[in-house]
Design a protein around this motif. Structure first.
Motif, PDB file in Angstrom:
ATOM      1  N   GLU A  75      38.520  39.385  51.798  1.00  0.00           N
ATOM      2  CA  GLU A  75      39.797  39.206  52.465  1.00  0.00           C
ATOM      3  C   GLU A  75      40.858  38.827  51.449  1.00  0.00           C
ATOM      4  OE1 GLU A  75      39.595  35.959  55.274  1.00  0.00           O
ATOM      5  OE2 GLU A  75      38.178  34.903  54.004  1.00  0.00           O
ATOM      6  N   GLN A  76      42.113  39.112  51.787  1.00  0.00           N
ATOM      7  CA  GLN A  76      43.232  38.792  50.900  1.00  0.00           C
ATOM      8  C   GLN A  76      44.033  37.655  51.502  1.00  0.00           C
ATOM      9  OE1 GLN A  76      43.793  39.628  47.888  1.00  0.00           O
ATOM     10  NE2 GLN A  76      43.148  41.703  47.563  1.00  0.00           N
ATOM     11  N   THR A 104      48.121  38.520  47.189  1.00  0.00           N
ATOM     12  CA  THR A 104      47.483  39.456  48.125  1.00  0.00           C
ATOM     13  C   THR A 104      47.054  40.753  47.440  1.00  0.00           C
ATOM     14  OG1 THR A 104      49.602  40.382  48.845  1.00  0.00           O
ATOM     15  CG2 THR A 104      48.705  38.528  50.132  1.00  0.00           C
ATOM     16  N   CYS A 110      45.657  30.241  44.625  1.00  0.00           N
ATOM     17  CA  CYS A 110      46.043  30.355  46.035  1.00  0.00           C
ATOM     18  C   CYS A 110      45.361  31.515  46.756  1.00  0.00           C
ATOM     19  CB  CYS A 110      47.553  30.545  46.136  1.00  0.00           C
ATOM     20  SG  CYS A 110      48.514  29.246  45.348  1.00  0.00           S
ATOM     21  N   THR A 111      44.355  32.100  46.161  1.00  0.00           N
ATOM     22  CA  THR A 111      43.718  33.260  46.783  1.00  0.00           C
ATOM     23  C   THR A 111      42.904  32.849  48.003  1.00  0.00           C
ATOM     24  OG1 THR A 111      41.809  33.095  45.324  1.00  0.00           O
ATOM     25  CG2 THR A 111      43.589  34.562  44.620  1.00  0.00           C
ATOM     26  N   THR A 112      42.843  33.737  48.980  1.00  0.00           N
ATOM     27  CA  THR A 112      42.057  33.494  50.195  1.00  0.00           C
ATOM     28  C   THR A 112      40.574  33.530  49.867  1.00  0.00           C
ATOM     29  OG1 THR A 112      43.797  34.471  51.539  1.00  0.00           O
ATOM     30  CG2 THR A 112      41.630  34.301  52.539  1.00  0.00           C
ATOM     31  N   SER A 113      40.155  34.537  49.117  1.00  0.00           N
ATOM     32  CA  SER A 113      38.765  34.639  48.677  1.00  0.00           C
ATOM     33  C   SER A 113      38.586  33.809  47.419  1.00  0.00           C
ATOM     34  CB  SER A 113      38.402  36.092  48.383  1.00  0.00           C
ATOM     35  OG  SER A 113      38.445  36.848  49.564  1.00  0.00           O
TER      36      SER A 113
END
Length: 106
Positions: A105-106, A48, A74-77
């Motif tokens: 986003e994180q 995050t 595993c990053t959101t973006s």
């Protein structure tokens, strides 16, 4: 002091002076930079604090360790070649003027 510029997701810029030995994540949290959460406190367990390092190829960054490499999966973006976890970027004189872009986003 080491100056770091954060490019926020809305395109605005915030420049912050951080202490040598602090991480880019700690500096952001201390300056209330919106967009870096650091839920795990810098223990390479959450992703995050994902950032994109501007001019990464021209910047001397610490070597990415396997734990960081794994968490960047595993990053959101979306991850890119300039992706790093800001908790793993510890400020020293060589990073003065560092510019990091925060993802949407994180």
């Amino acid at each position: 002091m080491v100056n770091v510029t954060y490019v926020l997701s809305d395109g605005s810029h915030r420049s912050v002076d951080g202490q040598i030995g602090q991480s880019v994540m700690e500096t952001a949290i201390g300056a209330d930079i919106d967009g870096i959460t650091g839920e795990c406190g810098g223990n390479v367990m959450c992703a995050t604090c994902h950032v994109h390092v501007q001019n990464a190829a021209d910047t001397v960054l610490p070597t990415m360790q396997p734990e960081e490499e794994e968490m960047l999966q595993c990053t959101t973006s979306p991850r890119s070649n300039d992706s790093r976890l800001s908790c793993q970027l510890v400020l020293d004189e060589t990073l003065n003027g560092l510019v990091v872009r925060l993802p949407q986003e994180q």
